[in-house]
Design a protein around this motif. Sequence first.
Motif, PDB file in Angstrom:
ATOM      1  N   LEU A   1       0.824  -1.204   0.000  1.00  7.72           N
ATOM      2  CA  LEU A   1       0.000   0.000   0.000  1.00  7.72           C
ATOM      3  C   LEU A   1       0.857   1.252   0.000  1.00  7.72           C
ATOM      4  N   LEU A   2       1.964   1.232   0.789  1.00 13.82           N
ATOM      5  CA  LEU A   2       2.841   2.411   0.845  1.00 13.82           C
ATOM      6  C   LEU A   2       3.540   2.619  -0.496  1.00 13.82           C
ATOM      7  N   ARG A   3       3.951   1.548  -1.150  1.00 12.58           N
ATOM      8  CA  ARG A   3       4.575   1.696  -2.464  1.00 12.58           C
ATOM      9  C   ARG A   3       3.583   2.237  -3.490  1.00 12.58           C
ATOM     10  N   THR A   4       2.337   1.787  -3.414  1.00  8.37           N
ATOM     11  CA  THR A   4       1.317   2.283  -4.343  1.00  8.37           C
ATOM     12  C   THR A   4       1.061   3.771  -4.136  1.00  8.37           C
ATOM     13  N   LEU A   5       0.914   4.185  -2.889  1.00  7.91           N
ATOM     14  CA  LEU A   5       0.684   5.604  -2.602  1.00  7.91           C
ATOM     15  C   LEU A   5       1.884   6.454  -3.036  1.00  7.91           C
ATOM     16  N   GLY A   6       3.090   5.940  -2.803  1.00  6.72           N
ATOM     17  CA  GLY A   6       4.272   6.674  -3.236  1.00  6.72           C
ATOM     18  C   GLY A   6       4.354   6.804  -4.740  1.00  6.72           C
ATOM     19  N   THR A   7       3.957   5.756  -5.442  1.00  4.19           N
ATOM     20  CA  THR A   7       3.972   5.813  -6.906  1.00  4.19           C
ATOM     21  C   THR A   7       2.945   6.810  -7.432  1.00  4.19           C
ATOM     22  N   LEU A   8       1.742   6.816  -6.830  1.00  9.51           N
ATOM     23  CA  LEU A   8       0.726   7.772  -7.260  1.00  9.51           C
ATOM     24  C   LEU A   8       1.123   9.212  -6.949  1.00  9.51           C
ATOM     25  N   LEU A   9       1.815   9.404  -5.844  1.00  5.78           N
ATOM     26  CA  LEU A   9       2.194  10.769  -5.437  1.00  5.78           C
ATOM     27  C   LEU A   9       3.326  11.310  -6.294  1.00  5.78           C
ATOM     28  N   PHE A  10       4.282  10.472  -6.631  1.00  2.00           N
ATOM     29  CA  PHE A  10       5.467  10.934  -7.355  1.00  2.00           C
ATOM     30  C   PHE A  10       5.471  10.490  -8.819  1.00  2.00           C
ATOM     31  N   PHE A  11       4.335  10.081  -9.344  1.00  2.00           N
ATOM     32  CA  PHE A  11       4.348   9.579 -10.727  1.00  2.00           C
ATOM     33  C   PHE A  11       4.771  10.640 -11.742  1.00  2.00           C
ATOM     34  N   PRO A  12       4.494  11.964 -11.553  1.00  2.00           N
ATOM     35  CA  PRO A  12       5.033  12.928 -12.536  1.00  2.00           C
ATOM     36  C   PRO A  12       6.556  12.930 -12.572  1.00  2.00           C
ATOM     37  N   ALA A  13       7.189  12.837 -11.385  1.00  2.00           N
ATOM     38  CA  ALA A  13       8.654  12.797 -11.347  1.00  2.00           C
ATOM     39  C   ALA A  13       9.176  11.494 -11.936  1.00  2.00           C
ATOM     40  N   PHE A  14       8.454  10.391 -11.721  1.00  2.38           N
ATOM     41  CA  PHE A  14       8.873   9.128 -12.302  1.00  2.38           C
ATOM     42  C   PHE A  14       8.749   9.156 -13.828  1.00  2.38           C
ATOM     43  N   LEU A  15       7.681   9.802 -14.336  1.00  9.04           N
ATOM     44  CA  LEU A  15       7.491   9.861 -15.786  1.00  9.04           C
ATOM     45  C   LEU A  15       8.551  10.722 -16.456  1.00  9.04           C
TER      46      LEU A  15
END
Length: 292
Positions: A137-151
């Motif tokens: 769950l924490l990894r999912t929330l982190g991915t949703l929060l920082f997905f612009p930086a990841f993209l």
Amino acid sequence: MVIQRARQRLLQGALTLTSLLLLLWTASFLYGSFYYSYMPKATYSTPVHYYYRTDCESSASYLCSFPIANVSLLRHGKKQVMSYGQPYRITLELEMPESPANQEIGMFMVRITCYSREGRHIDSSSRSTMLRYRSGLLRTLGTLLFFPAFLTGASTERQLVEVELFSEYTDNSYNPAIGAIVEIQSNQVQIYSAQLYIYAHFTGLRYILFHFPLMSATVGVTTNFVFLGMVLVVSYLRLHWGPTSTQTQNRQQIAEGASKGAALPSVNESEGKTVSGVSVHDPQKRVATGLF
């Protein structure tokens, strides 16, 4: 007359100011020389480049051997990184991706072996480490929060794992370490990069000089300035008043000697005037009185 006095005072002021500036520069130079010769470098870092074998026949593992790296402990290939007798803290920083392979590994060992110029092993240490646990769950929330930086590539899913290899390592002056072998004892670990850090653990005077640099510099420069000023004043007084006092003493001794020399003939003359009421300077009376 007034202009000459003004010029003389201006010249004296310029000489005094120049002397003070020269003393201040000398005091600062002496303190700086002492500081850089006494204080070792506080931190040192170097990249760790791992190599491994990939010519194995088995396909069960990505690597055929443990990742291993040879790290030099010489600055520019000549000067020792660590000072003799100084304790150091040595750590290894691993940049690891949060991949399923690293999460499945769990704990793994990191080993370091320091060696001398002759190739003999001096000291070694082994430490265990692993990725920090993060729930799904924490990894999912982190991915949703920082997905612009990841993209955009501004950030990646990674962790910085710090491993303390030595808490207080002291180099031996008779057998100093010139390099270290860093080995990760896992053939499935995945690493972006690695960095070896060496931190000096200061105590005593070095602790004060490093953690309170402004106060130490003020005290050191002031002490040097006062000492040099006293030496300069004593030298000036010795040079200016020494010959004058010596000449005065010589003149007094010469005057006392001259006065004593002038007093002696008068005494001799008074003694030579009469002997038993007869003048000793009259030759006829000397015979009569039976002096001869």
